[in-house]
Enzyme design. Sequence first.
Site, short mmCIF file in Angstrom:
data_model
loop_
_atom_site.label_atom_id
_atom_site.label_comp_id
_atom_site.label_asym_id
_atom_site.label_seq_id
_atom_site.Cartn_x
_atom_site.Cartn_y
_atom_site.Cartn_z
N GLU A 1 17.40 -34.69 5.31
CA GLU A 1 17.32 -35.78 6.28
C GLU A 1 17.26 -37.15 5.59
O GLU A 1 16.29 -37.90 5.72
CB GLU A 1 16.11 -35.58 7.20
CG GLU A 1 16.20 -34.33 8.05
CD GLU A 1 15.05 -34.14 9.01
OE1 GLU A 1 15.23 -33.49 10.05
OE2 GLU A 1 13.93 -34.65 8.70
N GLU B 1 18.56 -27.04 10.67
CA GLU B 1 17.26 -27.06 11.35
C GLU B 1 17.50 -27.16 12.84
O GLU B 1 18.27 -28.02 13.29
CB GLU B 1 16.39 -28.24 10.90
CG GLU B 1 15.86 -28.16 9.49
CD GLU B 1 14.94 -29.31 9.13
OE1 GLU B 1 14.29 -29.85 10.05
OE2 GLU B 1 14.87 -29.66 7.95
#
Length: 490
Positions: free
Chosen positions: A192, A386
């Site tokens: 991320e 995710e």
Amino acid sequence: MTQETIFPKNFLWGGAIAACQAEGAYGQYGRGMAVSDISFFDSQIDRQDLAKHRNVTTEKIEEAMKDPNTKRYPKRHGIDFYHRYKEDIALCAEMGFKVFRFSMAWSRIFPTGEELTPNQEGLDFYDAVLTEIEKYGMEPLVTISHFEMPLALVNKYKGWTDRKVIDLFVRFAECLFANFGQRVTYWISFNEINAGRFSTFKSTGVVADKTDNYIQDCYQAVHHQFVAAALVTKRLHEINPAGKMGCMIARFTTYAATCKPDDVLQMMHDDQYDNFFYTDVMLRGSYPGYMNRFFKEKGVSIVWTDGDKELLKEYTSDYLAFSYYMSNVSSAKPDEGEMTDANLKKGLKNPYLESSAWGWQIDPKGLRYTLNNLYDRYQVPLFIVENGIGAEDKVEADGRIHDTYRIDYLQKHLEQMKEALIDGVDLIGYTTWSSIDIVSSGTSEMSKRYGFIYVDQDDDGNGTLARSRKDSFYWYQKVIQSNGAELTVS
């Protein structure tokens, strides 16, 4: 339409964890202190007030460095994956995982980040983890940097704001490639990477009270990560030409609050600044033009070094990985709407969506939109690494955990994923967050559970650490066994 024409036979079904949330073994086997080790759980803070949970100051760092109380800092003990990895990986294999995503802790290999020789005990541990994954025929998916960097680099260099950290990170990555490069096909450089603007400390090591120009340092740090990602992509391809290096963002899918042009423009800007800036650089190989105006208006001036532009252009990522939990709403007047929590940042509440107990809005169709949106823009393989829902699970008297809410959430998202495959999206894999209950990244609590496997541990670090299969364990097992055949499409 038959199931085989939708999910490829080699589709990578699996789940994910992160070293800083799972491993534990703090201060043992040569591991140094990491940024994650100063994250503490405070039950007095509203679970939806993430700003207070994530607010890191120099004082908090100094206090944590002196505090030996492991239970006060849950990521120091995690779920003891360090000693229980064989059991945990065996349970994932029982579900039928084709891929197991995990990260290798920088502080376990180079305790301060500046050592010239790696910590052999750390290398031995990851060698053993890979051996266990290989034992069951699973693919390892390794994240090199997952919200875990040596704290010494924060104290000495102000984290990624200093270009010196690029060289140190590349040394770490080269060590991983030299030891494991022939055993791992799929890598992710930074977890991320767009978190550098929303959860800055754990992503880049930038501390607000240690900088004279916070936003400048945030974007300079991300620039250094871009360069580092290009360099490690170059080195991976040299060491293992078959290796694939992915870039990863937390996907902030957003809709305009209304069809009013001001709201639509705000949606465009939010998408550009929160998402596409990062993927445009790492997949197209250059800074997008829309950032010139943004930087000028924010007073940001990126410091470039000779060769940076060429590196970014030549060594782009091989695939795009992303997390997807919920969608957002964009408005030119956000103060006029009701706010709700979300991954890494707050957003406007969408009245058409339900929310989790933590305020994260549930939007399965947003995943189909996201997959189409990203694939249309980049035309590279996509990997959902995710996706999941945090919830408080109840253990019944007979020991069972009936997490129907998790099954419902995941099934609806997988059905939309299947729709996207029919749309023509090139999707190579899917790893849920998470495969097993681990300490929360945002709040450091244990109550917010994501896994198929229940871990007997509470927010204070008490419990037997025994593992139990939830109902979702058996559901996901069937999904994988059928290669998604049981999932419906419209």
